[in-house]
Design an enzyme around this catalytic site. Structure first.
Site: not given
Ligand code: ARG
Length: 397
Positions: A12, A92, A121
């Site tokens: 992406d 993040r 995120d």
């Molecule tokens: N669900 C977790 C969070 O929101 C991990 C997300 C990670 N993204 C992925 N594409 N695996 O923090």
């Protein structure tokens, strides 16, 4: 227009790099932040330049990630909804901080990230970036803005004859020192057991060694500082435990998670070090904190964990709670012994100079006993209101 892009090197963000140049005519500066995502980092810089980045930064933030994000998470026993050690959620705001620093240095008009409109995120990036950047620097999310699908991203790269990053096919993976997260593909059916192929940090428990692994973890003021007596920086300590504990099949998580944006999702994680350290830390807390401290701290821990998960790293309450949590951790110094065996982890011993456990009091044989009179008096007053209520209400209760 000058845009600083948080660039992971994945599908992406690679397509976004092309689109920012072509759709907006932007000059794109790329930033990759190393938070311990080993496999994904290889060749990132080269790829960024191939895709037209004018300047690329790879920033090693592993040490900072460990001391400013992972250590507080250990001290807060941070497991979102009881299970998820927050890996992505912790990384993040740090990535955003680094991207904001570059944006200021480069005099950027905008910063961009690769998040979709369905996830947590976007909230974490948008809010942290908005908090750190001057008001005239825009935060843009091209995937959200242009409804970019993964298939479209592939097409864009292929049509340019550009390398299509060997995407992890069916799965969406996010990895850092603290947690490896796997989403999508067959995992989207919450009834299906995750296929073995999703795991990379842990062996299947039934294939783990027959000999149990014993480890001694040393904490100082709530921060892990040594394994089996060997002192090491926290980022190395975490990497070491991921390897040792994962090799014994411990550290897999499969749960249903409540996202900030209102969606329930099926999440699979690997976090051998995180789970081992949090369990050991919590055990040590039980040895050194009073019952009142323990019960109150659990509330503060949960509130801190929710704020971090929900993208509110910049919320002042997060800092206030952290100060309280750190203060209570002044006494969490000592050693915890754990036994890891075929996918399970058991705490088998603990020790602290601040222990509130006293053998001379607890012992059934030679220990101190309250007198009959002391015990009766205590029990009478302890249960006074309960007995009173039972009497008054009688059969009507
Ligand atoms: N669900 C977790 C969070 O929101 C991990 C997300 C990670 N993204 C992925 N594409 N695996 O923090």
């Amino acid at each position: 227009m000058r845009v600083v892009l948080a660039y992971s090197g994945g599908l992406d963000t690679s397509a976004i790099l092309v689109l920012l140049r072509e759709k907006l005519g932007a000059e794109v500066v790329t930033v990759t932040v190393d938070v311990g995502q080993e496999e994904e980092l290889e060749g990132v810089e080269e790829r960024a330049y191939k895709l037209g980045s004018t300047k690329h930064y790879t920033i090693d933030a592993r040490g900072e990630f460990a001391s400013n994000y992972i250590a507080p998470a250990v001290r807060a026993n941070a497991l979102y909804e009881g299970e998820y050690p927050l890996g992505t959620a912790l990384a993040r705001p740090l990535i955003a901080e680094k991207v904001a620093e570059v944006a200021k240095r480069e005099g950027a008009d905008a910063v961009a990230h690769g998040c979709t409109s369905k996830g947590n995120d976007q909230v974490r990036f948008d809010l942290t970036l908005m908090a750190l950047l001057p008001g005239d620097v825009e935060v843009i999310a091209p995937v959200r803005m242009w409804n970019l699908t993964r298939a479209a991203s592939r097409k864009i790269l292929a049509s340019k004859g550009l390398p299509v990053p060997s995407a992890h096919k069916k799965y969406s993976i996010d990895e850092n020192l603290w947690t490896r997260s796997i989403e999508g593909g067959p995992l989207d059916d919450p009834l299906e057991e995750p296929p073995e192929e999703v795991y990379a940090w842990t062996v299947p428990p039934h294939k783990a060694p027959d000999e149990p692994l014993y480890l001694t973890i040393t904490f100082e003021a709530g921060t892990p500082v040594a394994v089996d007596g060997e002192r090491m920086p926290l980022d190395r300590l975490v990497a070491t435990l991921n390897r040792l504990v994962g090799a014994h099949g411990y550290g897999r998580i499969d749960h249903i998670e409540s996202r900030v944006v209102g969606i329930k999702s099926r999440e699979v994680y690997e976090a051998p070090a995180a789970l081992a350290l949090i369990r050991a830390h919590r055990d040590l807390e039980k040895l050194v904190l009073t019952p009142r401290e323990l019960r109150f701290k659990a509330l503060a821990d949960a509130a801190w964990t929710d704020l971090v998960y929900q993208g509110l790293w910049v919320e002042p309450l997060r800092g206030e709670l952290q100060a309280l949590i750190d203060s209570m951790n002044r006494w969490v110094t000592g050693e915890v012994r754990v036994k890891v065996y075929k996918g399970s982890l058991t705490i088998v011993g603990r020790h602290s100079p601040y222990t509130l456990y006293e053998r001379g009091i607890a012992d059934y044989d030679t220990g101190w006993y309250p007198s009959d009179e002391e015990a009766r008096g205590f029990i009478r007053l302890w249960g006074l209101q309960s007995l009173q209520a039972a009497r008054v209400r009688g059969a009507n209760a």
